[in-house]
Design an enzyme around this catalytic site. Structure first.
Site, PDB file in Angstrom:
ATOM      1  N   VAL A 126       0.856  -1.196   0.000  1.00 23.19           N
ATOM      2  CA  VAL A 126       0.000   0.000   0.000  1.00 23.19           C
ATOM      3  C   VAL A 126       0.888   1.242   0.000  1.00 23.19           C
ATOM      4  O   VAL A 126       1.772   1.379   0.842  1.00 23.19           O
ATOM      5  CB  VAL A 126      -0.918   0.029   1.244  1.00 23.19           C
ATOM      6  CG1 VAL A 126      -1.778   1.292   1.243  1.00 23.19           C
ATOM      7  CG2 VAL A 126      -1.781  -1.212   1.328  1.00 23.19           C
ATOM      8  N   GLY A 128       3.214   2.330  -2.078  1.00 23.92           N
ATOM      9  CA  GLY A 128       4.600   2.268  -2.574  1.00 23.92           C
ATOM     10  C   GLY A 128       5.601   2.503  -1.465  1.00 23.92           C
ATOM     11  O   GLY A 128       5.684   1.742  -0.506  1.00 23.92           O
ATOM     12  N   GLY A 181       7.173   2.598 -15.213  1.00 22.06           N
ATOM     13  CA  GLY A 181       7.077   1.427 -14.324  1.00 22.06           C
ATOM     14  C   GLY A 181       6.067   1.595 -13.205  1.00 22.06           C
ATOM     15  O   GLY A 181       6.142   0.925 -12.186  1.00 22.06           O
ATOM     16  N   LYS A 199      -6.120  -1.775  -1.988  1.00 21.84           N
ATOM     17  CA  LYS A 199      -5.310  -1.085  -0.979  1.00 21.84           C
ATOM     18  C   LYS A 199      -6.184  -0.518   0.148  1.00 21.84           C
ATOM     19  O   LYS A 199      -5.816  -0.608   1.318  1.00 21.84           O
ATOM     20  CB  LYS A 199      -4.479   0.011  -1.652  1.00 21.84           C
ATOM     21  CG  LYS A 199      -3.373  -0.582  -2.547  1.00 21.84           C
ATOM     22  CD  LYS A 199      -2.756   0.465  -3.441  1.00 21.84           C
ATOM     23  CE  LYS A 199      -1.628  -0.074  -4.300  1.00 21.84           C
ATOM     24  NZ  LYS A 199      -1.223   0.868  -5.352  1.00 21.84           N
TER      25      LYS A 199
HETATM   26  N1  HSE Z   1       0.039   0.321 -10.321  1.00 20.64           N
HETATM   27  C1  HSE Z   1       0.235   0.738  -8.980  1.00 20.64           C
HETATM   28  C2  HSE Z   1       0.072   2.248  -8.895  1.00 20.64           C
HETATM   29  C3  HSE Z   1       1.609   0.334  -8.532  1.00 20.64           C
HETATM   30  O1  HSE Z   1       0.060   2.895  -9.945  1.00 20.64           O
HETATM   31  O2  HSE Z   1      -0.073   2.781  -7.808  1.00 20.64           O
HETATM   32  C4  HSE Z   1       1.839   0.474  -7.063  1.00 20.64           C
HETATM   33  O3  HSE Z   1       1.012  -0.376  -6.322  1.00 20.64           O
END
Ligand code: HSE
Length: 404
Positions: A126, A128, A181, A199
């Site tokens: 949750v 990052g 990414g 999340k």
């Molecule tokens: N795809 C997710 C985002 C990655 O953009 O937040 C991180 O969980």
């Protein structure tokens, strides 16, 4: 201390590189130097500096008694779940960035960890790089948390910021998020709100101790948000944000969880959170308002959260780190049709009387550059049920967004 990394994608490669780049810092605070012995991936990585660590057979890792910790950065439910279970059953601690797996099987995996005197940690699942899981499990344990509102998906926040600031198309902004990414392999997980929904399910489960099933949470994404909505929002001093929102009454009689775009007013700390940044706003009855802010996606921010779990597990080998979310019992959520909001609405035509006849007392809004021949307004606070009934009676609803 030998560890293994499952999945050499964006996050997994970040974990391996981070452990090397910050070796001195890390080594000072764990009992033994941490070394990545194996990297599991189905692909070959010719010429990669870590090529010699790549293995394709999970049993090599499981059967090596030197491996004490595994980082699962594969994503998806299977084979991640099976791999995680097998490791925990052998007393190997696991840490993960896999929100899908944690949201679906978190308490079961934590129970397996407890039975086998090891830990299952998920700081990276949750927000990052934002430390939010550990604060919820430690610093905030005396708190009765009544509210969590989070910008929990970096990709959608990045897309909406690009649309708002630079008039970039939705498709181009998504492409940039993928190149950086940030995005999930399946973009629908980001743009349709499923990632943010998982999340907020995890955070809500930590909030109440039982399992908030993400399947029970009403979930909307950002596909229907347009630059016209953003123009009105700007004029009103607000910003459109995709939020995971969880709120319960102090007596516990109501508990609403929802993922949807919201209009956030300028004086709310979530208003200024832009680009790939995430933020989690928490209200506890004693501590009052808190805000956690940082990069919600990307290689090194997410890897940093994974490695923080590795280090915590390295310091506590042979024990289980406790978690406030200890029960697989389902948390019964309140009926979402009874949740109350004010709504921003756009309808075609210029008939303000017709709007008042259906929605009652409203505040009309205008914005420079908004489409011609439409009427925009904000309703009084009403239940979702009342709002939906009114919207069904009104011809030509173009779009609606709830107000935070
Ligand atoms: N795809 C997710 C985002 C990655 O953009 O937040 C991180 O969980």
């Amino acid at each position: 201390m030998q560890i293994a990394v499952l999945g050499f994608g964006t996050v997994g490669s970040g974990v391996v590189e981070l452990i090397d780049r910050n070796r001195k810092t890390i080594t000072g605070t764990v009992p033994e130097e941490i070394h990545v012995k194996y990297i599991l991936d189905i692909r070959e990585f010719p010429g990669n500096p870590y090529e010699d660590r790549i293995v394709h057979d999970y049993d090599i890792i499981l059967n090596d008694p030197e491996i004490r910790i595994i980082c699962e950065t594969m994503g998806g439910k299977e084979p991640a779940r099976t791999f995680t279970e097998k490791a925990l059953q052998r007393g190997i601690s696991v840490c993960t960035s896999n929100k899908e797996l944690v949201a679906a099987f978190g308490p079961q995996l934590m129970a397996t960890a407890k039975e086998n005197h090891c830990s299952y940690l998920f700081e990276a699942a949750v927000g990052g790089g934002i430390p939010i899981i550990r604060p919820m499990n430690t610093s905030l344990t005396p708190e009765y948390i009544t509210d969590i509102a989070g910008i929990l998906n970096g990709t959608t926040n990045y897309i909406m910021t690009r649309m708002e600031r630079e008039n970039v198309s939705f498709e181009d902004a998504l492409k940039q998020a993928q190149e950086n990414g940030y995005a999930e392999r399946d973009p629908s997980a980001d743009v349709d709100g499923h990632d943010a929904c998982r999340k907020i399910a995890i955070l809500s489960s930590l909030m109440c101790g039982k399992t908030v099933r993400y399947e029970d949470i009403p979930c909307e994404g950002i596909r229907r948000i347009t630059t016209a909505d953003m123009a009105y929002a700007r004029k009103m001093g607000m910003a459109v944000k995709l939020l995971g929102r969880s709120r319960r009454s102090e007596d516990g009689s109501s508990f609403y969880v929802r993922t949807a775009p919201f209009l956030v007013p300028a004086d709310h700390p979530l208003h200024s959170v832009e680009d790939v940044f995430n933020a989690v706003f928490v209200h506890g009855t004693m501590v009052d308002n808190l805000m956690f802010y940082g990069r919600g996606a990307g290689k090194f921010p997410t890897a940093s959260a994974v490695v923080s779990d590795v280090m915590e597990e390295a310091r506590t080998l042979g024990t289980t780190i406790p978690c406030t979310w200890s029960s697989a019992e389902t948390m019964q959520l309140s009926d979402p049709s009874q949740e109350c909001f004010r709504h921003f609405v756009r309808v075609s035509g210029k008939d303000e009387d017709a709007v008042r006849n259906v929605f009652g007392d409203v505040t009309f809004v205008t914005a420079e550059g908004a489409p011609e021949n439409e009427t925009a307004f904000i309703t009084a606070e009403m239940t979702e049920k009342c709002f939906e009934d009114a919207a069904a009676r009104c011809a030509g609803v173009i779009g609606t967004v709830r107000l935070l």
